[in-house]
Write an enzyme that holds these catalytic residues in place. Structure first.
Site, PDB file in Angstrom:
ATOM      1  N   HIS A   1      -2.647  -3.248  -5.974  1.00 38.23           N
ATOM      2  CA  HIS A   1      -3.100  -2.866  -4.640  1.00 38.23           C
ATOM      3  C   HIS A   1      -4.615  -2.936  -4.508  1.00 38.23           C
ATOM      4  O   HIS A   1      -5.353  -2.082  -5.014  1.00 38.23           O
ATOM      5  CB  HIS A   1      -2.608  -1.455  -4.302  1.00 38.23           C
ATOM      6  CG  HIS A   1      -2.999  -1.010  -2.932  1.00 38.23           C
ATOM      7  ND1 HIS A   1      -3.299   0.304  -2.626  1.00 38.23           N
ATOM      8  CD2 HIS A   1      -3.164  -1.704  -1.775  1.00 38.23           C
ATOM      9  CE1 HIS A   1      -3.617   0.396  -1.354  1.00 38.23           C
ATOM     10  NE2 HIS A   1      -3.548  -0.804  -0.811  1.00 38.23           N
TER      11      HIS A   1
ATOM     12  N   ASN B   1      -3.823   5.897  -0.262  1.00 41.23           N
ATOM     13  CA  ASN B   1      -3.190   6.069   1.050  1.00 41.23           C
ATOM     14  C   ASN B   1      -2.411   7.376   1.162  1.00 41.23           C
ATOM     15  O   ASN B   1      -2.184   7.850   2.279  1.00 41.23           O
ATOM     16  CB  ASN B   1      -2.291   4.878   1.361  1.00 41.23           C
ATOM     17  CG  ASN B   1      -3.104   3.675   1.792  1.00 41.23           C
ATOM     18  OD1 ASN B   1      -4.065   3.807   2.542  1.00 41.23           O
ATOM     19  ND2 ASN B   1      -2.744   2.500   1.311  1.00 41.23           N
TER      20      ASN B   1
ATOM     21  N   SER C   1       0.811  -1.215   0.000  1.00 41.80           N
ATOM     22  CA  SER C   1       0.000   0.000   0.000  1.00 41.80           C
ATOM     23  C   SER C   1       0.842   1.262   0.000  1.00 41.80           C
ATOM     24  O   SER C   1       0.294   2.364   0.023  1.00 41.80           O
ATOM     25  CB  SER C   1      -0.926  -0.001   1.224  1.00 41.80           C
ATOM     26  OG  SER C   1      -0.200  -0.263   2.403  1.00 41.80           O
TER      27      SER C   1
ATOM     28  N   GLU D   1      -5.787  -0.364  -7.264  1.00 48.79           N
ATOM     29  CA  GLU D   1      -4.749   0.522  -7.799  1.00 48.79           C
ATOM     30  C   GLU D   1      -3.718  -0.315  -8.550  1.00 48.79           C
ATOM     31  O   GLU D   1      -3.205  -1.302  -8.020  1.00 48.79           O
ATOM     32  CB  GLU D   1      -4.042   1.279  -6.669  1.00 48.79           C
ATOM     33  CG  GLU D   1      -4.836   2.419  -6.087  1.00 48.79           C
ATOM     34  CD  GLU D   1      -4.061   3.183  -5.023  1.00 48.79           C
ATOM     35  OE1 GLU D   1      -4.114   4.417  -5.020  1.00 48.79           O
ATOM     36  OE2 GLU D   1      -3.407   2.536  -4.178  1.00 48.79           O
TER      37      GLU D   1
END
Length: 291
Positions: A140, A190, A119, A152
């Site tokens: 991800h 994130n 992440s 992602e």
């Protein structure tokens, strides 16, 4: 490239979720973990979660049986070598990921694509330590994997177009949506989410509000389904801290400095739901704020 068999490294929350959705989409899955008990628990959890989908009418009884039959497990990492695609979903520590890829390398088929569910960690740096940086990228998934729509896709500097296209095709077969992110610390989700959580911890640390008032304010004032501290417990405070450290180290900006209270909770082993204590205490029937 026609991907048929997928290897998943790590049978924790993310790994079993990835195995779950891959098996339902028709892929043969080989799930790996260093612990046989963890693998047994993961398969039981997948069975329970798919059964929940059956009860809601989202999955048929036959589809469940076929999906479960597609999942096999192994404690031997080298068994994943012949897979077409391998998704590493181990803990968010770069040295562990490096060790996993180093162990896999001598056993990989020439065509195998390596990916990481990291992440936050640099895909380019992870890929550079392998023999196939052009067939390496970030894959991800969001947590919980069966419910969250986004994936992602992160290209390292050497990732080639066929590798990206193959991973994109997998995402589309899962009926999920891909977001292409550049290889910068923490990528898109994130990069935005973790500083918000960290700021919520600072708000608690500075006494601006209690755990309850902070979470209630974001749920009712910003229409968030979970408060930021509740979400941090769900993600794992160790993971939150690791991502903030990657942001702080990688971008060299003080605005990403992890809150000392977050560090203290992690040092205490209060990591959230998985340890039964974090910003909430989960040992009773109802979660109770710890501050």
């Amino acid at each position: 490239m026609d991907i048929k068999r997928i290897g998943v490294v790590g049978a924790g929350q993310m790994g079993n979720g990835i195995a779950h959705v891959m098996a339902l989409a028709g892929y043969d899955v080989l799930l790996n973990d260093i612990s046989g008990e963890a693998l047994e628990a993961a398969v039981a959890r997948i069975d329970k979660n798919i059964e929940r989908q059956v009860s809601k009418g989202a999955v048929s009884v036959l589809e469940k049986a076929e999906a479960m039959a597609r999942i096999n497990t192994t404690v031997t990492l080298s068994d994943l070598g012949p897979c077409d695609l391998i998704i590493e979903a181990a803990t968010e520590r770069e040295e562990i990921k490096d060790q996993i890829f180093a162990t896999l390398l001598p056993h990989l088929a020439e065509h195998t694509i390596l990916t990481s569910n990291t992440s936050s960690i640099s895909i380019t740096r992870l890929a550079a330590k392998t023999d196939r940086p052009e067939r390496f990228m970030g894959f991800h998934f969001m947590n919980p994997v069966p419910l969250m729509q986004l994936v992602e896709l992160i290209r390292g500097i050497a990732t080639d177009q066929p590798t990206y296209d193959a991973c994109l095709a997998v995402v589309e077969r899962l009926n999920k949506t891909a977001a292409s992110a550049e290889d910068f610390p923490a990528f898109i989700v994130n990069r935005i989410l973790m500083p918000m959580i960290n700021e919520a911890v600072y708000t608690l640390y500075e006494g601006v509000g209690s755990v309850h008032s902070i979470d209630q304010s974001l749920k009712l004032g910003a229409n968030h389904p979970m408060g930021p501290l509740e979400l941090a417990d769900f993600i794992g405070l160790d993971t939150c801290l690791a991502i903030m450290n990657v942001l702080h180290d990688g971008l060299a900006d003080t605005k990403y400095r992890p809150c000392p209270l977050l560090t203290k909770y992690v040092e205490a082993g209060w990591l959230g739901r998985k340890t039964k204590r974090g910003f909430y205490d989960y040992r009773g029937d109802v979660p109770v704020p710890t501050r």
